[in-house]
Design an enzyme around this catalytic site. Structure first.
Site, mmCIF file in Angstrom:
data_model
loop_
_atom_site.group_PDB
_atom_site.id
_atom_site.type_symbol
_atom_site.label_atom_id
_atom_site.label_comp_id
_atom_site.label_asym_id
_atom_site.label_seq_id
_atom_site.Cartn_x
_atom_site.Cartn_y
_atom_site.Cartn_z
ATOM 1 N N CYS A 162 -7.386 -0.548 0.727
ATOM 2 C CA CYS A 162 -6.474 -1.237 1.635
ATOM 3 C C CYS A 162 -7.225 -1.501 2.933
ATOM 4 C CB CYS A 162 -5.254 -0.356 1.891
ATOM 5 S SG CYS A 162 -4.196 -0.974 3.209
ATOM 6 N N CYS A 206 0.212 3.025 3.677
ATOM 7 C CA CYS A 206 0.600 2.447 4.975
ATOM 8 C C CYS A 206 1.629 1.339 4.876
ATOM 9 C CB CYS A 206 -0.633 1.946 5.728
ATOM 10 S SG CYS A 206 -1.277 0.387 5.087
ATOM 11 N N CYS A 212 0.848 -1.200 0.000
ATOM 12 C CA CYS A 212 0.000 0.000 0.000
ATOM 13 C C CYS A 212 0.880 1.246 0.000
ATOM 14 C CB CYS A 212 -0.895 -0.027 1.225
ATOM 15 S SG CYS A 212 -1.866 1.479 1.441
ATOM 16 N N HIS A 229 -10.329 -0.503 -8.561
ATOM 17 C CA HIS A 229 -11.572 -1.270 -8.631
ATOM 18 C C HIS A 229 -11.262 -2.700 -9.062
ATOM 19 C CE1 HIS A 229 -13.139 2.860 -8.817
ATOM 20 N NE2 HIS A 229 -14.239 2.362 -8.295
ATOM 21 N N CYS A 253 -5.581 0.477 6.132
ATOM 22 C CA CYS A 253 -5.684 1.927 6.369
ATOM 23 C C CYS A 253 -6.876 2.575 5.666
ATOM 24 C CB CYS A 253 -4.383 2.626 5.977
ATOM 25 S SG CYS A 253 -4.127 2.755 4.198
ATOM 26 N N HIS A 260 -7.844 4.275 -0.905
ATOM 27 C CA HIS A 260 -8.365 3.807 -2.193
ATOM 28 C C HIS A 260 -7.235 3.257 -3.068
ATOM 29 C CE1 HIS A 260 -10.839 3.896 -5.868
ATOM 30 N NE2 HIS A 260 -9.807 4.466 -6.468
ATOM 31 N N CYS A 276 -5.312 -2.614 -20.010
ATOM 32 C CA CYS A 276 -6.279 -1.570 -19.619
ATOM 33 C C CYS A 276 -5.575 -0.271 -19.236
ATOM 34 C CB CYS A 276 -7.178 -2.049 -18.486
ATOM 35 S SG CYS A 276 -6.370 -2.185 -16.881
HETATM 36 ZN ZN LIG Z 1 -2.869 0.935 3.430
#
Ligand SMILES: [Zn+2]
Length: 133
Positions: free
Chosen positions: A97, A51, A48, A106, A100, A103, A66
């Protein structure tokens, strides 16, 4: 939901800087084909960008054409949180995530040819890559 890592939005803004903040904390989307990790193909783990929690393994990354890094599954089912997103007038599944709440992107059921059939379509800027040692 209570997250293990929890900070005020001011603290996140300061720590992440404007570009990462806009995606990770405001659910923005980076432009397709611009992410640094799009062509990353070394062995390692994706964490992430907010975090540092482990999210995806390199072996589950695949070419989806994509424009964003795509994976067919997360490191563990509970590494990510899935939420219904109706923001564009269609129903999509947002991926955050689970550590934390930031975002990531998707997930779509069109990972054709992969073991799960899922395509976790992630913003490169939401992730960090740690090469295997
Ligand atoms: Zn995170």
């Amino acid at each position: 939901m209570d997250y293990t890592v929890s900070k005020s939005e001011d603290a996140w803004r300061e720590e992440l800087g404007p570009e990462k903040y806009a995606v990770l904390r405001q659910a923005g989307t980076e432009r397709a084909w611009t992410g640094e990790l799009l062509d990353e193909s070394r062995a390692g783990v994706y964490t992430c960008g907010a975090c540092g929690a482990e999210l995806f393994k390199s072996g589950t990354k695949f070419e989806s054409d994509c424009g964003w890094p795509s994976f067919y599954e997360s490191v563990r089912d509970d590494a990510v949180e899935l939420l219904e997103d109706r923001s564009l007038g269609v129903v999509r599944t947002e991926v955050r995530c689970a550590n934390c709440g930031s975002h990531l992107g998707h997930v779509f059921p069109d990972g054709f040819g992969t073991p799960t059939g899922d395509r976790y379509c992630m913003n490169s800027i939401s992730l960090e890559f740690k090469p295997a040692e």
